[in-house]
Design a protein around this motif. Structure first.
Motif, PDB file in Angstrom:
ATOM      1  N   GLN A   2       0.828  -1.198   0.000  1.00  0.00           N
ATOM      2  CA  GLN A   2       0.000   0.000   0.000  1.00  0.00           C
ATOM      3  C   GLN A   2       0.866   1.252   0.000  1.00  0.00           C
ATOM      4  O   GLN A   2       0.513   2.248  -0.651  1.00  0.00           O
ATOM      5  CB  GLN A   2      -0.944   0.005   1.196  1.00  0.00           C
ATOM      6  CG  GLN A   2      -1.920   1.161   1.135  1.00  0.00           C
ATOM      7  CD  GLN A   2      -3.060   1.024   2.112  1.00  0.00           C
ATOM      8  OE1 GLN A   2      -3.148   0.052   2.824  1.00  0.00           O
ATOM      9  NE2 GLN A   2      -3.933   2.002   2.147  1.00  0.00           N
ATOM     10  N   ASP A  18      -5.967   9.814  -1.788  1.00  0.00           N
ATOM     11  CA  ASP A  18      -6.981   9.082  -1.025  1.00  0.00           C
ATOM     12  C   ASP A  18      -7.775   8.127  -1.918  1.00  0.00           C
ATOM     13  O   ASP A  18      -8.149   7.034  -1.496  1.00  0.00           O
ATOM     14  CB  ASP A  18      -7.921  10.043  -0.297  1.00  0.00           C
ATOM     15  CG  ASP A  18      -8.533  11.085  -1.212  1.00  0.00           C
ATOM     16  OD1 ASP A  18      -8.021  11.279  -2.328  1.00  0.00           O
ATOM     17  OD2 ASP A  18      -9.527  11.718  -0.802  1.00  0.00           O
ATOM     18  N   VAL A  19      -8.002   8.517  -3.160  1.00  0.00           N
ATOM     19  CA  VAL A  19      -8.697   7.630  -4.099  1.00  0.00           C
ATOM     20  C   VAL A  19      -7.840   6.406  -4.402  1.00  0.00           C
ATOM     21  O   VAL A  19      -8.330   5.270  -4.422  1.00  0.00           O
ATOM     22  CB  VAL A  19      -9.053   8.381  -5.401  1.00  0.00           C
ATOM     23  CG1 VAL A  19      -9.642   7.435  -6.428  1.00  0.00           C
ATOM     24  CG2 VAL A  19     -10.008   9.516  -5.105  1.00  0.00           C
ATOM     25  N   SER A  21      -5.558   5.091  -2.509  1.00  0.00           N
ATOM     26  CA  SER A  21      -5.536   4.245  -1.318  1.00  0.00           C
ATOM     27  C   SER A  21      -6.819   3.426  -1.206  1.00  0.00           C
ATOM     28  O   SER A  21      -6.773   2.223  -0.900  1.00  0.00           O
ATOM     29  CB  SER A  21      -5.355   5.110  -0.074  1.00  0.00           C
ATOM     30  OG  SER A  21      -5.304   4.321   1.081  1.00  0.00           O
ATOM     31  N   GLY A  22      -7.942   4.044  -1.472  1.00  0.00           N
ATOM     32  CA  GLY A  22      -9.218   3.324  -1.430  1.00  0.00           C
ATOM     33  C   GLY A  22      -9.309   2.240  -2.491  1.00  0.00           C
ATOM     34  O   GLY A  22      -9.791   1.136  -2.235  1.00  0.00           O
ATOM     35  N   LEU A  23      -8.834   2.553  -3.698  1.00  0.00           N
ATOM     36  CA  LEU A  23      -8.836   1.543  -4.765  1.00  0.00           C
ATOM     37  C   LEU A  23      -7.900   0.385  -4.434  1.00  0.00           C
ATOM     38  O   LEU A  23      -8.181  -0.765  -4.780  1.00  0.00           O
ATOM     39  CB  LEU A  23      -8.449   2.187  -6.095  1.00  0.00           C
ATOM     40  CG  LEU A  23      -9.504   3.091  -6.718  1.00  0.00           C
ATOM     41  CD1 LEU A  23      -8.951   3.768  -7.965  1.00  0.00           C
ATOM     42  CD2 LEU A  23     -10.757   2.316  -7.045  1.00  0.00           C
ATOM     43  N   ASN A  24      -6.804   0.693  -3.765  1.00  0.00           N
ATOM     44  CA  ASN A  24      -5.881  -0.368  -3.364  1.00  0.00           C
ATOM     45  C   ASN A  24      -6.546  -1.326  -2.381  1.00  0.00           C
ATOM     46  O   ASN A  24      -6.424  -2.544  -2.503  1.00  0.00           O
ATOM     47  CB  ASN A  24      -4.620   0.256  -2.766  1.00  0.00           C
ATOM     48  CG  ASN A  24      -3.528  -0.749  -2.543  1.00  0.00           C
ATOM     49  OD1 ASN A  24      -3.266  -1.597  -3.391  1.00  0.00           O
ATOM     50  ND2 ASN A  24      -2.880  -0.659  -1.403  1.00  0.00           N
ATOM     51  N   ILE A  25      -7.258  -0.790  -1.427  1.00  0.00           N
ATOM     52  CA  ILE A  25      -7.974  -1.630  -0.462  1.00  0.00           C
ATOM     53  C   ILE A  25      -9.061  -2.438  -1.168  1.00  0.00           C
ATOM     54  O   ILE A  25      -9.249  -3.639  -0.890  1.00  0.00           O
ATOM     55  CB  ILE A  25      -8.562  -0.756   0.667  1.00  0.00           C
ATOM     56  CG1 ILE A  25      -7.429  -0.167   1.504  1.00  0.00           C
ATOM     57  CG2 ILE A  25      -9.525  -1.554   1.543  1.00  0.00           C
ATOM     58  CD1 ILE A  25      -7.853   0.924   2.450  1.00  0.00           C
ATOM     59  N   ALA A  26      -9.753  -1.820  -2.114  1.00  0.00           N
ATOM     60  CA  ALA A  26     -10.777  -2.539  -2.880  1.00  0.00           C
ATOM     61  C   ALA A  26     -10.151  -3.674  -3.679  1.00  0.00           C
ATOM     62  O   ALA A  26     -10.726  -4.767  -3.788  1.00  0.00           O
ATOM     63  CB  ALA A  26     -11.511  -1.577  -3.807  1.00  0.00           C
TER      64      ALA A  26
END
Length: 85
Positions: A2, A18-19, A21-26
Motif C-alpha cells: 500500500q 486518497d482515491v 488508497s481506497g482503490l488499493n484496499i478494494a
C-alpha cells in the motif's frame, strides 16, 4: 504494497492519493473474493491437495508481475532523471 501505491499516487496524481488508497484496499478485497471463488472451484472440481499447486502457480504469476512492475518503475525513474539533467 500500500505504501508503494500511495507513493506512486503522490508522484503521478497528488490530488487523488486518497482515491488511490481506497482503490488499493478494494483491490485487496477483490483478490480475497477471487481466491475464495477459485479455491472453491478447485476443491469442487478436483481434490483438496490441488489447491496447493494452483496457489503456487498464482504466486509465481504474482511474482512475475511484481518484478515487471518494479522494472517499469525503475525505467520510468531513470528516464525522469535523464530528462532532469
Amino acid at each position: 504494497m500500500q505504501v508503494y501505491v500511495v507513493q506512486i499516487a503522490e508522484r503521478e496524481t497528488p490530488h487523488a492519493v486518497d482515491v488511490a488508497s481506497g482503490l488499493n484496499i478494494a483491490a485487496f478485497n477483490v483478490g480475497i473474493a477471487l481466491g475464495a471463488l477459485i479455491g472453491g472451484h478447485i476443491v469442487d472440481q478436483y481434490r483438496l491437495i490441488d489447491t496447493a499447486w494452483v496457489g503456487a502457480a498464482i504466486v509465481l504469476v504474482a511474482l512475475v508481475l511484481t518484478r515487471f512492475s518494479g522494472y517499469l518503475d525503475k525505467k520510468d525513474r531513470f528516464a525522469a532523471q535523464l530528462n532532469n539533467v
